[in-house]
Design a protein around this motif. Structure first.
Motif, PDB file in Angstrom:
ATOM      1  N   UNK A 142      15.189  -1.502  18.051  1.00  0.00           N
ATOM      2  CA  UNK A 142      15.418  -0.538  16.984  1.00  0.00           C
ATOM      3  C   UNK A 142      15.039   0.863  17.446  1.00  0.00           C
ATOM      4  N   UNK A 143      13.833   0.991  17.976  1.00  0.00           N
ATOM      5  CA  UNK A 143      13.359   2.331  18.327  1.00  0.00           C
ATOM      6  C   UNK A 143      12.204   2.256  19.313  1.00  0.00           C
ATOM      7  N   UNK A 144      11.987   3.381  19.958  1.00  0.00           N
ATOM      8  CA  UNK A 144      10.811   3.528  20.812  1.00  0.00           C
ATOM      9  C   UNK A 144       9.935   4.578  20.136  1.00  0.00           C
ATOM     10  N   UNK A 145       8.656   4.267  20.012  1.00  0.00           N
ATOM     11  CA  UNK A 145       7.758   5.193  19.323  1.00  0.00           C
ATOM     12  C   UNK A 145       6.699   5.672  20.312  1.00  0.00           C
ATOM     13  N   UNK A 146       6.540   6.980  20.430  1.00  0.00           N
ATOM     14  CA  UNK A 146       5.539   7.530  21.335  1.00  0.00           C
ATOM     15  C   UNK A 146       4.516   8.318  20.525  1.00  0.00           C
ATOM     16  N   UNK A 147       3.250   8.059  20.817  1.00  0.00           N
ATOM     17  CA  UNK A 147       2.194   8.817  20.128  1.00  0.00           C
ATOM     18  C   UNK A 147       1.925  10.058  20.973  1.00  0.00           C
ATOM     19  N   UNK A 148       2.231  11.220  20.403  1.00  0.00           N
ATOM     20  CA  UNK A 148       2.099  12.460  21.193  1.00  0.00           C
ATOM     21  C   UNK A 148       0.791  13.192  20.925  1.00  0.00           C
ATOM     22  N   UNK A 156      -5.015  12.666  11.765  1.00  0.00           N
ATOM     23  CA  UNK A 156      -3.552  12.633  11.708  1.00  0.00           C
ATOM     24  C   UNK A 156      -2.972  12.270  13.075  1.00  0.00           C
ATOM     25  N   UNK A 157      -1.966  11.427  13.044  1.00  0.00           N
ATOM     26  CA  UNK A 157      -1.306  10.976  14.285  1.00  0.00           C
ATOM     27  C   UNK A 157       0.091  11.592  14.361  1.00  0.00           C
ATOM     28  N   UNK A 158       0.413  12.146  15.553  1.00  0.00           N
ATOM     29  CA  UNK A 158       1.759  12.713  15.764  1.00  0.00           C
ATOM     30  C   UNK A 158       2.622  11.686  16.498  1.00  0.00           C
ATOM     31  N   UNK A 159       3.825  11.482  15.986  1.00  0.00           N
ATOM     32  CA  UNK A 159       4.710  10.484  16.596  1.00  0.00           C
ATOM     33  C   UNK A 159       6.080  11.077  16.914  1.00  0.00           C
ATOM     34  N   UNK A 160       6.691  10.575  17.977  1.00  0.00           N
ATOM     35  CA  UNK A 160       8.102  10.870  18.238  1.00  0.00           C
ATOM     36  C   UNK A 160       8.812   9.518  18.206  1.00  0.00           C
ATOM     37  N   UNK A 161       9.837   9.429  17.365  1.00  0.00           N
ATOM     38  CA  UNK A 161      10.573   8.165  17.257  1.00  0.00           C
ATOM     39  C   UNK A 161      11.966   8.365  17.832  1.00  0.00           C
ATOM     40  N   UNK A 162      12.302   7.550  18.823  1.00  0.00           N
ATOM     41  CA  UNK A 162      13.645   7.625  19.426  1.00  0.00           C
ATOM     42  C   UNK A 162      14.402   6.364  19.009  1.00  0.00           C
ATOM     43  N   UNK A 163      15.475   6.570  18.263  1.00  0.00           N
ATOM     44  CA  UNK A 163      16.252   5.417  17.786  1.00  0.00           C
ATOM     45  C   UNK A 163      17.266   4.995  18.837  1.00  0.00           C
TER      46      UNK A 163
END
Lengths: 311, 199
Positions: A142-148, A156-163
């Motif tokens: 579905x997606x790759x999620x990276x914690x930036x 607070x957690x920052x995320x980049x989601x690549x679908x």
């Protein structure tokens, strides 16, 4: 089969107007009124003709032409016409019945051709929906999620989601970046279970559509929606390249995927499609900066998280 | 000399901590390894939880949750009332070989964040063993492996359990909501996936 259907369609081009007229005349109030009016008009015209003829006879008998048919004779003439008409109907009853039966046969044949067309169309639709489920019933990413990043002060957690875009066999360019309170991040999805559905052909089939993110600190109702759809409303994970779609063209494929997705928002359609259950399923993991995880849908229909390194 | 002594003690302490940490990781890997050999003995699907909504209003849900072992025998029950309209049942899942072992972890709602949910572990913890997996003639190695794994999960040492993650199922009020007086089962598939089934 298609040739036969085409021939029947051509035949129906002639039969359908007759059938529609018969149905209109015999099954609607207006139609009944038209029939009765027509019958009364025939009686009226016949009576008028009889009176006219008798009037002419009276005129011919008197030289100055001033004579009229007496009222009592007018009543007699009209009565005779009505009686004649009823007698004609009774004597021709077998003919009328034969015509009626013939018209009903035309209606039946026309309706039969219509239903056959509808049946074939429905079968085709079910076949296409089955094919869509088969094409989507597999393990997919579905997606790759990276914690930036993580802010310890605000938690607070920052995320980049690549679908994952299956039409391009790679990640979509449209990444989603988001910041959420907490570190245990939940990826929530809607699960449609087709087990009782005709289109599932007896096997348990789950279709999973991820739709929001929340965390251990953020309740679901305050979750962040995932931007998983393309501009045409097709989820990126359900898109397929033309060569990967079998049994139908890309347009038909998109049409059928949309039809399946409409079950999510339309309870009645979902019930009619025989969907066994609709529920939410979220996977979650405690994430730290630098973590990269992959979200997968297993063939059983469950969501799972895998560390990116495992692939 | 004194500085050297302090430094030496510090090094020893750090080494002990590092050794302890790696030993712990090693122990957890051993636990998983031991489980791998026996995991096929787990039932392909089981129902650790059944629940019934007693009352549902526009802003709260009263329900009874019952816990069952692998032989479908009731272990414990919980009666509670929560704010919200959607129920969420959370599990902690550990992949073992080609299977997934799911431990019911907590209950919360769409209005209550997971951190404020009702924890489940104590409700099926009998002498350290997760009773939801109990079955007659359970293999002793499998039992020990599950018990060790449960111990780590209960104490929050989950980050070091490789590839483990949480898995939660819930109803969706706008689509299909849990109905009062109906009994629902939560089915855990050891080959992946947790689903809610209406009984």
């Amino acid at each position: 089969m298609n040739e036969t259907l085409e021939f029947l369609d051509k035949l129906n081009w002639v039969l359908k107007p007759i059938s529609s007229l018969v149905i209109f005349l015999f099954t609607t109030g207006t139609g009944n009124m038209v029939l009765v009016t027509g019958f009364l008009a025939i009686i009226g015209l016949s009576a008028y003709n009889a009176l006219k003829e008798r009037n002419l006879a009276y005129k011919a008998a008197k030289v100055d032409g001033a004579a009229y048919v007496p009222f009592s004779e007018t009543i007699y003439l009209v009565g005779r016409v009505v009686a004649k008409m009823f007698l004609r109907v009774i004597t021709n009853l077998p003919v009328f019945l034969a015509v009626f039966v013939f018209l009903m046969m035309v209606v039946g044949i026309s309706k039969g051709i219509d239903s056959m067309g509808e049946f074939v169309e429905n079968q085709q639709r079910i076949k296409e929906l089955q094919s869509i489920l088969k094409q989507l019933d597999q393990r997919y990413k579905v997606a790759e999620v990276e914690v930036t990043g993580y802010n310890a002060i605000t938690d607070e957690t920052d995320l980049v989601i690549r679908f994952y875009d299956y039409a391009h066999q790679g990640f979509s360019n449209a990444n989603q970046t988001l910041t959420i309170q907490g570190t245990d991040i939940y990826f929530d999805a809607i699960v449609l279970n087709f087990e009782y559905s005709e289109i599932a052909t007896g096997n348990a089939k789950n279709l999973v559509l991820p739709y929001r993110v929340f965390s251990e600190k953020v309740p679901q109702e305050k979750g962040i929606p995932l931007k998983l759809m393309d501009k045409n409303g097709i989820p990126l994970i359900f898109k397929r390249d033309e060569t990967d779609i079998y049994g139908m063209g890309r347009i038909k494929y998109s049409q059928r995927v949309k039809e399946i997705l409409s079950y999510i928002t339309d309870k009645e359609k979902a019930r009619m499609a025989g969907i066994r259950s609709i529920f939410g399923n979220a996977v979650h993991k405690n994430l730290h900066p630098g973590n990269i995880i992959n979200i997968w849908v297993e063939q059983t229909g469950g969501l799972v998280i895998k560390d990116a390194i495992a692939f | 000399m004194k500085t050297l002594k302090v430094l030496f003690i510090l090094i020893i302490i750090i080494a002990a901590i590092v050794f302890g940490y790696f030993r712990l990781i090693e122990y957890q890997k051993e636990t998983i390894k031991k489980l791998e050999d026996k995991i096929a003995l787990l039932k392909e699907e089981h129902i650790p939880i059944r629940f019934k909504i007693i009352e549902k209003t526009s802003d709260s849900i009263s329900l009874v949750v019952k816990f069952y072992n692998a032989d479908n025998e009731e272990i414990n029950k919980l009666e509670t009332k929560l704010a919200g309209q959607e129920l969420s049942f959370d599990f902690y899942v550990v992949p073992v070989k080609d299977r997934y072992v799911a431990f019911p972890s907590k209950l919360f709602t769409n209005r209550i964040a997971a951190v404020d949910g009702i924890p489940f572990y104590a409700l099926y913890d009998i002498e350290g063993f997760p009773q939801v997996f109990e079955t007659k003639n359970i293999d002793l190695d499998l039992k020990k492996g599950l018990q060790d794994l449960f111990q780590q999960i209960k104490t929050g040492q989950v980050d070091s359990i490789e590839h483990s993650f949480g898995n939660m199922v819930h109803d969706i009020k706008d689509l299909k909501s849990f109905m009062p007086d109906m009994v629902y089962s939560i089915v855990c598939h050891t080959k992946g996936g947790i689903e809610i089934v209406e009984e």
